[in-house]
Motif scaffolding. Sequence first.
Motif, short mmCIF file in Angstrom:
data_model
loop_
_atom_site.label_atom_id
_atom_site.label_comp_id
_atom_site.label_asym_id
_atom_site.label_seq_id
_atom_site.Cartn_x
_atom_site.Cartn_y
_atom_site.Cartn_z
N ARG A 79 14.45 18.25 54.71
CA ARG A 79 15.46 19.20 54.25
C ARG A 79 14.93 20.01 53.06
O ARG A 79 15.08 21.24 53.01
CB ARG A 79 16.72 18.42 53.86
CG ARG A 79 17.94 19.25 53.62
CD ARG A 79 19.16 18.36 53.41
NE ARG A 79 19.53 17.62 54.62
CZ ARG A 79 19.39 16.32 54.79
NH1 ARG A 79 18.88 15.58 53.82
NH2 ARG A 79 19.76 15.75 55.92
N GLU B 6 18.13 18.59 62.75
CA GLU B 6 19.30 18.69 61.90
C GLU B 6 18.92 18.95 60.45
O GLU B 6 19.52 19.79 59.76
CB GLU B 6 20.13 17.41 62.00
CG GLU B 6 20.74 17.15 63.36
CD GLU B 6 21.86 18.12 63.71
OE1 GLU B 6 22.46 18.69 62.77
OE2 GLU B 6 22.14 18.30 64.91
N ALA B 7 17.89 18.22 59.97
CA ALA B 7 17.48 18.37 58.58
C ALA B 7 16.86 19.74 58.31
O ALA B 7 17.08 20.34 57.26
CB ALA B 7 16.50 17.26 58.20
N ALA C 49 17.47 22.60 60.00
CA ALA C 49 18.54 23.61 60.04
C ALA C 49 19.36 23.58 58.77
O ALA C 49 19.72 24.63 58.21
CB ALA C 49 19.42 23.37 61.26
N ASP C 50 19.66 22.38 58.28
CA ASP C 50 20.43 22.24 57.04
C ASP C 50 19.65 22.79 55.86
O ASP C 50 20.16 23.58 55.05
CB ASP C 50 20.78 20.77 56.84
CG ASP C 50 21.70 20.55 55.63
OD1 ASP C 50 22.36 21.50 55.22
OD2 ASP C 50 21.72 19.41 55.12
N GLY C 51 18.38 22.38 55.75
CA GLY C 51 17.57 22.82 54.61
C GLY C 51 17.31 24.30 54.61
O GLY C 51 17.38 24.96 53.56
N SER D 214 14.02 24.10 52.91
CA SER D 214 14.65 25.02 51.97
C SER D 214 13.61 25.85 51.23
O SER D 214 13.75 27.07 51.08
CB SER D 214 15.50 24.22 50.97
OG SER D 214 16.14 25.08 50.05
N SER E 144 19.07 26.64 55.66
CA SER E 144 20.26 27.43 55.37
C SER E 144 20.79 27.17 53.96
O SER E 144 21.81 27.74 53.56
CB SER E 144 21.37 27.11 56.38
OG SER E 144 21.76 25.76 56.31
N THR E 145 20.09 26.34 53.20
CA THR E 145 20.50 26.00 51.84
C THR E 145 19.50 26.55 50.83
O THR E 145 18.31 26.29 50.93
CB THR E 145 20.59 24.47 51.66
OG1 THR E 145 21.47 23.93 52.65
CG2 THR E 145 21.08 24.09 50.26
N SER F 173 14.87 12.16 56.10
CA SER F 173 15.49 13.49 56.25
C SER F 173 15.43 14.33 54.98
O SER F 173 15.31 15.56 55.06
CB SER F 173 16.94 13.35 56.72
OG SER F 173 17.69 12.54 55.83
N ASN F 174 15.52 13.71 53.81
CA ASN F 174 15.54 14.52 52.59
C ASN F 174 14.26 15.33 52.38
O ASN F 174 14.34 16.52 52.05
CB ASN F 174 15.84 13.65 51.37
CG ASN F 174 17.32 13.33 51.24
OD1 ASN F 174 18.15 13.95 51.88
ND2 ASN F 174 17.64 12.34 50.42
N ALA G 215 21.31 21.81 66.55
CA ALA G 215 21.19 22.65 65.36
C ALA G 215 20.19 23.77 65.62
O ALA G 215 19.17 23.58 66.27
CB ALA G 215 20.76 21.80 64.18
#
Length: 338
Positions: free
Chosen positions: A283, A326-327, A329-331, A287, A333-334, A279-280, A3
Amino acid sequence: MSAQLPEEWTLAASAFNWSPELMVADRTSPEIAASIGASGVASVIELEAAQTWRTFPHLDDAETASIRETLDATGTSVSIVGASLDDWLTATARRSEDERHEFLLPQLRGAQRLGAEGIRLPIGQAGPALLERLLPDLHEHGLTLYEELQGQQSPDKPQHAAAVETVAAIDDPRIRLLVDISMLMPSLPPSYLAKLRAGGVDPALVDALERDWRNPATLAAVQDALRDSTVPPQVHTMFMNLVIRFGRSDARELRDILPLVSGVHLKFWDLDDSHGRISNPIREISSELAAVGFTGTLCSEWGGHEWIDSLTPEQATRAHLALAREAIADGASTPAPA
């Protein structure tokens, strides 16, 4: 393909994670630190000054040069050096402001000579006068001083709010905040709860901790147990994590201070990510950081080595960094929730 993190976000690992190997002492601290890069776990690391220099707190120049050479040989670079400020000369005599300043100066020089970007102190320990005094030194050495918030040190508490206000009032990028996501624990580590059960803590209290950690009534029950001396002596020190090192905040509660944040500790205790327990928070803070244009380092820091011996530091850190990447990159982009 791994990621992708936002530009100017660096993922690092703390040499503190290798504390169990430091206690074995079959390798030196610099050798262990260099092995983090050599093994491919992370090319950027954080160091603790007191763990790294045998000549701490004076930080001999020849030793610093040797540490730098050891790290450079494996392509391992240093992001932040965890500094220490001993406020006491003796059990009853405090250091003067001049002496506190002099205590930190060798650590600034050592961090600079290792190529670090900054040093770290606990939130509020330096105080306004020393921060102002250190500012020219920080500019001279090209370093940032990070004041760290962690665990129960939420910025809405008066003593921590005052320290945050001091950083804001100084308004200089050489003095910034670092947030440890131990502040953002939605639930407690299963490995920790198992140790409390095995140590004889009241099963009803452990059930409440497992089921409803963020409920103020649960923390009140913890404080009652301490006040009534019902915590078994063999787990008393470990039990204190509940009132010091384990936080109950939410990432959105940090929004007011995030423009002052240039570093994050991704504290983890074990690798059980059930219900996004690990992870939360990563994330969610990612963000929020993306929303304020964060740049800086996010560093994996393992606190669970104090009670977990089934994982090596390398195993724990490598697995956590993969999950964290991973977390993040996800966060990032959100969009942060309103």
